[in-house]
Design a protein around this motif. Structure first.
Motif, mmCIF file in Angstrom:
data_model
loop_
_atom_site.group_PDB
_atom_site.id
_atom_site.type_symbol
_atom_site.label_atom_id
_atom_site.label_comp_id
_atom_site.label_asym_id
_atom_site.label_seq_id
_atom_site.Cartn_x
_atom_site.Cartn_y
_atom_site.Cartn_z
ATOM 1 N N GLU A 94 0.817 -1.211 0.000
ATOM 2 C CA GLU A 94 0.000 0.000 0.000
ATOM 3 C C GLU A 94 0.858 1.272 0.000
ATOM 4 O O GLU A 94 0.544 2.223 -0.711
ATOM 5 C CB GLU A 94 -0.952 -0.008 1.213
ATOM 6 C CG GLU A 94 -1.962 1.113 1.108
ATOM 7 C CD GLU A 94 -3.165 0.932 2.010
ATOM 8 O OE1 GLU A 94 -3.499 -0.202 2.399
ATOM 9 O OE2 GLU A 94 -3.793 1.959 2.324
ATOM 10 N N HIS A 98 0.598 4.354 -2.642
ATOM 11 C CA HIS A 98 0.330 5.746 -2.247
ATOM 12 C C HIS A 98 1.413 6.669 -2.805
ATOM 13 O O HIS A 98 1.122 7.734 -3.346
ATOM 14 C CB HIS A 98 0.286 5.880 -0.723
ATOM 15 C CG HIS A 98 -1.003 5.417 -0.105
ATOM 16 N ND1 HIS A 98 -2.233 5.864 -0.526
ATOM 17 C CD2 HIS A 98 -1.253 4.555 0.912
ATOM 18 C CE1 HIS A 98 -3.187 5.289 0.199
ATOM 19 N NE2 HIS A 98 -2.619 4.487 1.070
ATOM 20 N N SER A 122 -7.816 -1.618 -0.509
ATOM 21 C CA SER A 122 -9.013 -0.777 -0.603
ATOM 22 C C SER A 122 -8.864 0.327 -1.653
ATOM 23 O O SER A 122 -7.951 1.160 -1.570
ATOM 24 C CB SER A 122 -9.289 -0.141 0.767
ATOM 25 O OG SER A 122 -10.190 0.939 0.609
ATOM 26 N N ARG A 125 -9.584 3.739 -0.050
ATOM 27 C CA ARG A 125 -8.461 4.306 0.705
ATOM 28 C C ARG A 125 -7.397 4.861 -0.251
ATOM 29 O O ARG A 125 -6.871 5.950 -0.039
ATOM 30 C CB ARG A 125 -7.866 3.221 1.606
ATOM 31 C CG ARG A 125 -7.192 3.753 2.833
ATOM 32 C CD ARG A 125 -7.049 2.706 3.916
ATOM 33 N NE ARG A 125 -6.323 1.535 3.482
ATOM 34 C CZ ARG A 125 -6.753 0.283 3.649
ATOM 35 N NH1 ARG A 125 -7.899 0.050 4.238
ATOM 36 N NH2 ARG A 125 -6.041 -0.736 3.225
ATOM 37 N N SER A 128 -8.710 8.087 -1.703
ATOM 38 C CA SER A 128 -8.882 9.208 -0.767
ATOM 39 C C SER A 128 -7.617 10.055 -0.647
ATOM 40 O O SER A 128 -7.675 11.197 -0.204
ATOM 41 C CB SER A 128 -9.304 8.694 0.614
ATOM 42 O OG SER A 128 -8.199 8.049 1.220
ATOM 43 N N ARG A 129 -6.476 9.473 -1.022
ATOM 44 C CA ARG A 129 -5.223 10.228 -0.930
ATOM 45 C C ARG A 129 -4.894 10.930 -2.246
ATOM 46 O O ARG A 129 -3.782 11.433 -2.416
ATOM 47 C CB ARG A 129 -4.089 9.276 -0.527
ATOM 48 C CG ARG A 129 -4.320 8.556 0.796
ATOM 49 C CD ARG A 129 -3.555 9.185 1.950
ATOM 50 N NE ARG A 129 -2.128 9.078 1.775
ATOM 51 C CZ ARG A 129 -1.347 8.177 2.366
ATOM 52 N NH1 ARG A 129 -1.891 7.280 3.180
ATOM 53 N NH2 ARG A 129 -0.048 8.178 2.164
#
Ligand SMILES: CC(=O)CC(=O)SCCNC(=O)CCNC(=O)[C@H](O)C(C)(C)COP(=O)(O)OP(=O)(O)OC[C@H]1O[C@@H](n2cnc3c(N)ncnc32)[C@H](O)[C@@H]1OP(=O)(O)O
Ligand SMILES: NC(=O)C1=CN([C@@H]2O[C@H](COP(=O)(O)OP(=O)(O)OC[C@H]3O[C@@H](n4cnc5c(N)ncnc54)[C@H](OP(=O)(O)O)[C@@H]3O)[C@@H](O)[C@H]2O)C=CC1
Length: 291
Positions: A94, A98, A122, A125, A128-129
């Motif tokens: 993850e 990101h 996810s 998730r 969302s960033r």
């Protein structure tokens, strides 16, 4: 919106397959990785896989040459950003994902759709960033990409209908079939498949069978094209373990606990075919079981 160009981040086994099918379908492809060696290897492999399709008369020599010419490689993430659709297909971690999205955002066109080929993480998730959760979704190909019919399409909580429709249009242009999955850990295919592989590891760990007997049992007893341990090596044991961890953490249920033997293989760097050793040893002419 019409998609004409596709940026693919990560030139491993999935990234090269995605670049291959996208180029054959007529999209201009920019393939990115952190190592030039991985990019060179990917282009070489795409060429060989296209050659195989020519020799089996699935495509013509001209289609092969045109497809290969549509693929360019770059180590500059900003060049990938200058496309209509970005598919992130880097390592299943993850924090890596990101960081990739963070680095791509400053040069991204306002309308570019961002997607991830993640096997389990996810989508909500990841989205969302970014600056565009409504233009973000899961675009999950199966391995080997040129052969497998399915693409799972996963909407995050904010994904808009226009983005979903555009991605569905791409799947259709590829001649593949989409299955829509809700954004819960590992989606549909891996929620079912990877626990089965994990159970095969427990079967090995507890001495119920050895590598050969477990794979033979499932190939001949359940008509699976590959045994579960052979398939784990094919997917990559690091990826299988990462998916089990997402299931275990995300669903908080001990039934998803990763098999310690799988962890041990990953810690040894025995990741399967890609490192030439996993449940089988691939360094010789034929794979040899390691247990
Ligand atoms: C982890 C995730 O997030 C999700 C996942 O992807 S889970 C993994 C899903 N994938 C699977 O379950 C794969 C299971 N295995 C299989 O279906 C089959 O073993 C297989 C299709 C991989 C190979 O099939 P096979 O009959 O043993 O081999 P073979 O006859 O050599 O190949 C069949 C076709 O696949 C092609 N092929 C095989 N491996 C390939 C590869 N790595 N790349 C491209 N093409 C490939 C061959 O060229 C051949 O094509 P044609 O039919 O056009 O001639
Ligand atoms: N394996 C499978 O069967 C499937 C995997 N997936 C998913 O696809 C994704 C990729 O998996 P897979 O191709 O198997 O993995 P691989 O390990 O084969 O390839 C991952 C690639 O990503 C590269 N990479 C790592 N960090 C970055 C970065 N910051 N920027 C660009 N490239 C980077 C790696 O580079 P290097 O090695 O040079 O460091 C490597 O070339 C994962 O999310 C996985 O879960 C989805 C469906 C099936």
């Amino acid at each position: 919106m019409e998609i004409k160009s596709v940026g693919v981040v990560g030139a491993g086994q999935m990234g090269n397959g995605i670049a291959h099918v996208m180029a054959l379908a007529g999209y201009d492809v920019r393939l990115n990785d952190v190592r030039q060696e991985s990019l060179d290897k990917a282009v070489d492999l795409i060429g060989k896989n296209l050659d195989r399709q020519v020799s089996r008369e699935k495509i013509s020599q001209e289609e092969r040459d045109t497809a290969l010419a549509r693929i360019s490689t770059t180590m500059e993430i900003a060049e990938v950003a200058d496309t209509d659709l970005v598919i992130e297909a880097a390592t299943e971690k993850e924090d890596v994902k990101h960081k990739i999205f963070e680095s791509i955002l400053p040069s991204l066109r306002p309308n570019t759709i961002l997607t991830s080929n993640t096997s389990s993480i996810s989508i909500t998730r990841l989205a969302s960033r970014t600056d565009r959760p409504e233009k973000f979704m899961g675009f999950h190909f199966m391995n080997p990409v040129p052969v497998m019919q399915l693409v799972e399409l996963i909407r995050g909580i904010a994904t808009d209908q226009e983005t979903y429709a555009a991605c569905l249009g791409v799947v259709e242009k590829l001649g593949k079939t989409a299955a829509s999955a809700e954004d819960f850990p590992a989606f549909i295919v891996n929620r079912i498949l990877i626990p089965m592989i994990n159970e095969a590891c427990y079967t090995l760990y507890e001495g119920v069978g050895n590598v050969s007997s477990i794979d033979t049992a499932m190939k001949l007893g359940a008509n699976h094209p590959m045994g579960p341990l052979e398939l784990a090596d094919f997917i990559g044991l690091d990826t299988c373990l990462a998916i089990m961890n997402v299931l275990h953490d995300g669903l908080a249920d001990t039934k998803y606990r990763p098999c310690p033997l799988m962890t041990k293989y990953v810690e040894a760097g025995w990741l399967g075919r890609k490192t030439k050793r996993g449940f089988y040893d691939y360094r010789g002419d034929t794979p040899v079981p390691t247990r």
